[in-house]
Each structure stands twice: as C-alpha cells, then as structure tokens.
Design a protein around this motif. Structure first.
Motif, PDB file in Angstrom:
ATOM      1  N   TYR A 211     -93.147 -37.696  35.307  1.00 50.59           N
ATOM      2  CA  TYR A 211     -92.601 -36.750  34.326  1.00 50.59           C
ATOM      3  C   TYR A 211     -91.651 -35.755  35.004  1.00 50.59           C
ATOM      4  N   ILE A 212     -92.062 -35.236  36.158  1.00 56.05           N
ATOM      5  CA  ILE A 212     -91.200 -34.290  36.884  1.00 56.05           C
ATOM      6  C   ILE A 212     -89.888 -34.956  37.249  1.00 56.05           C
ATOM      7  N   TYR A 213     -89.955 -36.200  37.711  1.00 56.21           N
ATOM      8  CA  TYR A 213     -88.717 -36.913  38.064  1.00 56.21           C
ATOM      9  C   TYR A 213     -87.852 -37.143  36.826  1.00 56.21           C
ATOM     10  N   TRP A 214     -88.471 -37.553  35.722  1.00 54.03           N
ATOM     11  CA  TRP A 214     -87.721 -37.798  34.484  1.00 54.03           C
ATOM     12  C   TRP A 214     -87.067 -36.510  33.994  1.00 54.03           C
ATOM     13  N   ARG A 215     -87.784 -35.405  34.103  1.00 49.04           N
ATOM     14  CA  ARG A 215     -87.291 -34.122  33.582  1.00 49.04           C
ATOM     15  C   ARG A 215     -86.236 -33.484  34.482  1.00 49.04           C
ATOM     16  N   HIS A 216     -86.424 -33.549  35.811  1.00 51.56           N
ATOM     17  CA  HIS A 216     -85.554 -32.822  36.738  1.00 51.56           C
ATOM     18  C   HIS A 216     -84.715 -33.718  37.642  1.00 51.56           C
ATOM     19  N   LYS A 217     -84.923 -35.021  37.547  1.00 50.98           N
ATOM     20  CA  LYS A 217     -84.187 -36.006  38.366  1.00 50.98           C
ATOM     21  C   LYS A 217     -84.425 -35.842  39.858  1.00 50.98           C
TER      22      LYS A 217
END
Length: 193
Positions: free
Chosen positions: A40-46
């Motif tokens: 989720y963190i990667y999806w949200r903040h790349k």
C-alpha cells in the motif's frame, strides 16, 4: 495517518493474539498484513523506506520461522533485531554522507547546531539499544501474553515518552530560522523610518 499505518500490522497481530491466544496464528496473520502495508505504501507514494523493507524481511523470515517451527521465540526476537539495526544505522550514518541520520530526517523542519544533532543521534542509538535489550528481558522473564501487551503498549508508550523528552531538549537548542530573522529586521527598519 502515517503513524496509524505504521502500527496497523502490530494492532492486527495484537487483536488476533488477544482473540485466539495463539501466537502462531497471530504471526501467520502478521506476515500478510505487513506485506499489504508495504505494498500500500508503495502504491500510494511510489517508494518504500529501507527500514520498512528491512522490517518486512524480518517479519517474513522470523515470522515464517515461528509459523514453520511452531516456536514463538523467533517472532519475539524481531523487535530486538529491528531496534538494534536502527541503532547501527543511526550510529554509522555520519560516516556515510557526513550528517547524522536524525539530522537528515529532521533538518527541513528544524535547525540545530551541529553538536546537538550529533548528541540527538547518539540519544537515538542508546534508545534503540535499550529497547532491544528491554524486549529480550520481557520475553525472557514474563509470559507470552505480557510480552504481546509490552510489544504494543510498552514499546509505543516508551517511544512516545522518548519523543516528548526529545522535544523538550530540542526546544532549548533550536536555532531561529533565517526567514524569521529577516522579517524581524524588516520590521525594525520600518520602525526606524
């Protein structure tokens, strides 16, 4: 919101353990919860911070060992390993890039003299070492149930207390921002005219 997201897998682990009394099941739920958090963190903040990836790796390895061998000791070591890795990262950070890690994280928000940044960084090293040692003490001398309570409430409470003490210490050493100085000098020039 970020702090809530950071603690969400631990809260899920806590809830499953308190509901079932089963450390293996709680750990089995913790692994996908932590993976979902990082995705989720990667999806949200790349991007994902390195320590979040290290934490995920430790959850997968130590949590996987807990589930595979049916031994809670593996997952109980995870907070100690994470805290001690943080201590090493903070301790060695001035050798890579010249600035303490705490300065790199906070320099945009506040300005401090160089010596204070180094003291603050060292305080975090000591804090992380102490937290790792305290975790070992709690899981070695108390029941699994008490350790689960300590992992959520004790570690969170001690971290918040340390941050508050740090805030008091920082307030005594903060350097006034340059823009405030220029605005006060502008108003003094207006008073002179």
């Amino acid at each position: 919101m970020k702090m809530l997201l950071d603690f969400l897998p631990i809260v899920i682990f806590f809830a499953v353990y308190k509901t079932t009394g089963d450390m293996i099941m709680a750990t089995a739920v913790l692994i996908p919860a932590t993976l979902a958090q990082v995705l989720y963190i990667y999806w949200r903040h790349k991007r994902v911070e390195k320590m979040q990836l290290v934490t995920l790796a430790l959850v997968v390895v130590l949590g996987g060992a807990t589930v595979l061998f049916g031994n809670s000791a593996f997952i109980q070591w995870k907070p100690t390993v994470v805290n001690w890795l943080f201590a090493v990262a903070f301790l060695l950070s001035p050798l890579f890039g010249g600035k303490p890690l705490v300065e790199r994280m906070m320099e945009k928000a506040i300005q401090l003299p160089r010596a204070i940044w180094h003291r603050l960084n060292l305080a975090w090293v000591v804090f992380f070492l102490a937290m790792g040692g305290l975790n070992i003490y709690v899981f070695s001398h108390y029941s699994e149930d008490i350790w689960v309570d300590f992992k959520l409430f004790g570690m969170l409470g001690l971290t918040l207390l340390f941050v508050i003490v740090q805030g008091v210490y920082l307030s005594r050493h903060m350097v006034q921002a340059p823009q405030e100085e220029s605005s006060s000098s502008t108003s003094s020039h207006k008073d002179d005219s």
